[in-house]
Write an enzyme that holds these catalytic residues in place. Structure first.
Site, PDB file in Angstrom:
ATOM      1  N   CYS A  11     -12.556  28.748  71.435  1.00  0.00           N
ATOM      2  CA  CYS A  11     -12.797  28.197  70.114  1.00  0.00           C
ATOM      3  C   CYS A  11     -11.560  27.556  69.520  1.00  0.00           C
ATOM      4  CB  CYS A  11     -13.239  29.300  69.145  1.00  0.00           C
ATOM      5  SG  CYS A  11     -14.657  30.239  69.681  1.00  0.00           S
ATOM      6  N   CYS A 250      -0.692  32.136  76.279  1.00  0.00           N
ATOM      7  CA  CYS A 250      -1.534  31.642  77.372  1.00  0.00           C
ATOM      8  C   CYS A 250      -0.917  30.397  78.006  1.00  0.00           C
ATOM      9  CB  CYS A 250      -2.928  31.318  76.845  1.00  0.00           C
ATOM     10  SG  CYS A 250      -4.018  30.551  78.068  1.00  0.00           S
ATOM     11  N   SER A 297      -6.610  15.114  80.922  1.00  0.00           N
ATOM     12  CA  SER A 297      -5.515  16.057  80.714  1.00  0.00           C
ATOM     13  C   SER A 297      -4.397  15.927  81.738  1.00  0.00           C
ATOM     14  CB  SER A 297      -6.054  17.491  80.712  1.00  0.00           C
ATOM     15  OG  SER A 297      -6.758  17.765  81.905  1.00  0.00           O
ATOM     16  N   ASP A 359      -4.033  16.505  89.410  1.00  0.00           N
ATOM     17  CA  ASP A 359      -4.988  17.240  88.576  1.00  0.00           C
ATOM     18  C   ASP A 359      -4.296  18.469  88.019  1.00  0.00           C
ATOM     19  OD1 ASP A 359      -7.329  17.696  87.265  1.00  0.00           O
ATOM     20  OD2 ASP A 359      -8.493  18.246  89.032  1.00  0.00           O
ATOM     21  N   ASP A 360      -4.850  18.995  86.924  1.00  0.00           N
ATOM     22  CA  ASP A 360      -4.190  20.133  86.278  1.00  0.00           C
ATOM     23  C   ASP A 360      -4.493  21.454  86.958  1.00  0.00           C
ATOM     24  OD1 ASP A 360      -6.770  20.964  84.972  1.00  0.00           O
ATOM     25  OD2 ASP A 360      -6.438  19.077  83.924  1.00  0.00           O
ATOM     26  N   CYS A 396      -9.853  35.272  83.836  1.00  0.00           N
ATOM     27  CA  CYS A 396      -9.254  35.441  82.513  1.00  0.00           C
ATOM     28  C   CYS A 396     -10.166  36.331  81.680  1.00  0.00           C
ATOM     29  CB  CYS A 396      -9.093  34.089  81.818  1.00  0.00           C
ATOM     30  SG  CYS A 396      -8.523  34.244  80.101  1.00  0.00           S
ATOM     31  N   CYS A 447       1.326  34.702  79.352  1.00  0.00           N
ATOM     32  CA  CYS A 447       0.241  35.376  80.064  1.00  0.00           C
ATOM     33  C   CYS A 447      -0.039  34.586  81.335  1.00  0.00           C
ATOM     34  CB  CYS A 447      -1.022  35.464  79.212  1.00  0.00           C
ATOM     35  SG  CYS A 447      -2.384  36.287  80.090  1.00  0.00           S
ATOM     36  N   CYS A 450      -4.182  35.314  85.226  1.00  0.00           N
ATOM     37  CA  CYS A 450      -5.104  34.659  86.153  1.00  0.00           C
ATOM     38  C   CYS A 450      -4.394  34.153  87.406  1.00  0.00           C
ATOM     39  CB  CYS A 450      -5.841  33.517  85.456  1.00  0.00           C
ATOM     40  SG  CYS A 450      -4.768  32.199  84.847  1.00  0.00           S
TER      41      CYS A 450
END
Length: 474
Positions: A11, A250, A297, A359-360, A396, A447, A450
């Site tokens: 969000c 994050c 991105s 790519d990310d 995650c 963090c 992941c």
């Protein structure tokens, strides 16, 4: 991202307090949410306090679909909160849209939440046993009921927030509306971003600084991990809630989620992504004719790779922004068709050339091969894929709906196996060490759960049950 639907953020939130009681804040919240639309496109909502009651309007869809001038005019008041949503827990339906509100003996509160509460099921069961009724299936409503319960026992919201924070395990950035008072909360390790700004006598908080730019506010500082901010009568009161020597911002905000024109915890996102591209070249050089990003991105990282390598940058793929998300497609064939609709090649930039494709991240990898096939069909001679995020090996639990562990392509495969599955000539991931250096925040303050399984909070006692719940509710 190869198949952007593979990852969804929770969000975006906004809170605005104007000292001038004649100033309506709904339109400013609307514009701020517009700037945060990338953080959630399932639903949007605004709550304001009009001097007597908290007014709320929520709806499914984009911010521009949910609100019109008439609706904004109805949301009177000089203080309010707003929310845009993607679901990570709870289904995509109007009952799960935010802000949520809850009544107590003295009135009503409304909240908007960015994050994920790992122990929400246990807390919900406890509240239901006490007689609390829920209208949604989200963890955010659990927080709302916890706050109203604590406030009923002791009508002091700072105290209530501290008590609730002691019970929550997970990530949360919150804005809480209690009559004319606005409270802002960030979890003890600061997983989700939250920033503070001013515009004259108006004070604003938002998930990203781009929300300040659109309304002409000046970014003052970030809300620190474990802080509570109380805005009332034009004054701001900062309260230390849960001091913690650890930070866990994050890393994926910098890699993918945040807009490149945002500043997150003191780091310019665009600059971080340029750094990632430069570091990718140092770790994984390639002999090629052109550097091509997967839009949007990955564009800064591709520019960085091009600058570091001297290989020309080219726009080899054009993104159709009016195509729905591929995760709703039931079959692999339909998902591959959706990729073709979403990404179209510029043949003149690809034909007969050796391509460095930037790519990310790769999560499941389910749509990656389809995109590679598109590029090969356009005549690319070689494709060298470079990924700005290290291999994602674990799920995650803090508000990014990416996949369960068994769905993650890197959880059980090495780089060479992934290369063969995707069908590229070479594949290189950025290392965790280089990613940390590119962001400019030491590893103990990020963090990376992941990537390496080092999570900053306790995990659910039954991971399989938790992941099953998450999968069913998407």
């Amino acid at each position: 991202m190869l198949g952007e639907s593979e990852v969804r953020d929770k969000c975006g939130i906004v809170g605005i307090y104007s000292q001038d009681k004649k100033t309506g804040v709904a339109s400013q919240i609307y514009y701020a949410l517009y700037a945060l639309q990338h953080r959630g496109q399932e639903s949007a909502g605004i709550s304001t306090f009009n001097g007597n009651d908290i007014l709320t309007h929520r709806g499914m869809g984009l911010v521009c679909d949910v609100f019109n001038p008439e609706k904004l005019e109805e949301l009177k008041g000089n203080v309010g909160i707003g929310h845009v949503r993607y679901s990570t827990t709870g289904e995509s339906r109007i009952e799960n849209s935010q802000p949520f509100w809850s009544e107590f003996q003295g009135g009503k509160i409304a909240i908007a939440h960015n994050g994920d509460i790992i122990n929400s099921m246990e807390l919900r069961e406890e509240l239901e046993e006490e007689g609390h009724n829920f209208v949604s299936t989200t963890d955010s409503e659990v927080i709302c009921h916890l706050l109203s319960r604590e406030y009923d026992e002791k009508p002091n919201m700072i105290y209530s927030i501290k008590r609730v924070s002691e019970q929550l395990v997970g990530s949360y950035s919150l804005v809480v509306l209690l009559n004319q008072d606005l409270y802002v909360v960030r979890d003890p390790v600061g997983i989700k971003p939250l920033a503070f700004a001013r515009k004259g006598s108006t004070q604003i908080v938002a998930s990203e600084t781009v929300a300040f730019d659109v309304i002409g506010a000046e970014h003052v500082r970030d809300v620190q991990p474990g802080e509570i901010l109380h805005l009332n009568r034009g004054k701001s009161y900062w309260v230390a809630n849960a001091p913690n020597t650890r930070r866990a911002h994050c890393m994926f905000e910098y890699v993918y989620f945040a807009r490149p024109d945002s500043v997150i915890d003191g780091r310019n996102v665009y600059r971080v992504r340029l750094n990632i591209g430069e570091a990718l070249y140092r770790e994984h050089p390639a002999n090629a004719d052109v550097v091509v990003p997967v839009p949007d991105s990955s564009i800064p990282a591709a520019i960085g790779y091009s600058r570091a390598s001297g290989i020309p940058y080219g726009e080899g793929l054009i993104k159709n922004r009016y195509v729905g998300r591929t995760f709703i497609m039931p079959t692999q064939e339909e998902r591959e068709t959706a990729v073709k609709l979403k990404m179209n090649p510029i043949r003149s930039e690809l034909e007969g050339k050796r391509i460095v494709l930037i790519d990310d991240s790769i999560v499941r990898g389910t749509t990656s091969r389809a995109l590679i096939d598109i590029i090969r069909d356009a005549g690319a001679e070689e494709i060298h894929l470079r990924i700005g995020c290290p291999p994602i090996k674990s799920p995650c639990y803090y508000g990014i709906a990416m996949a369960t562990k068994k769905e993650l392509i890197a959880s059980t495969r090495n780089v060479e196996e992934i290369r063969r599955i995707i069908g590229v000539d070479s594949l290189g991931y950025l290392s965790i060490e280089s990613l940390v250096e590119c962001i400019g925040i030491k590893k103990g303050f990020l963090c990376t759960g992941c990537l390496d399984g080092d999570y900053p909070t306790p995990l659910p006692s039954d991971i399989s049950e938790y992941e099953a719940m998450r999968s069913c509710s998407r």
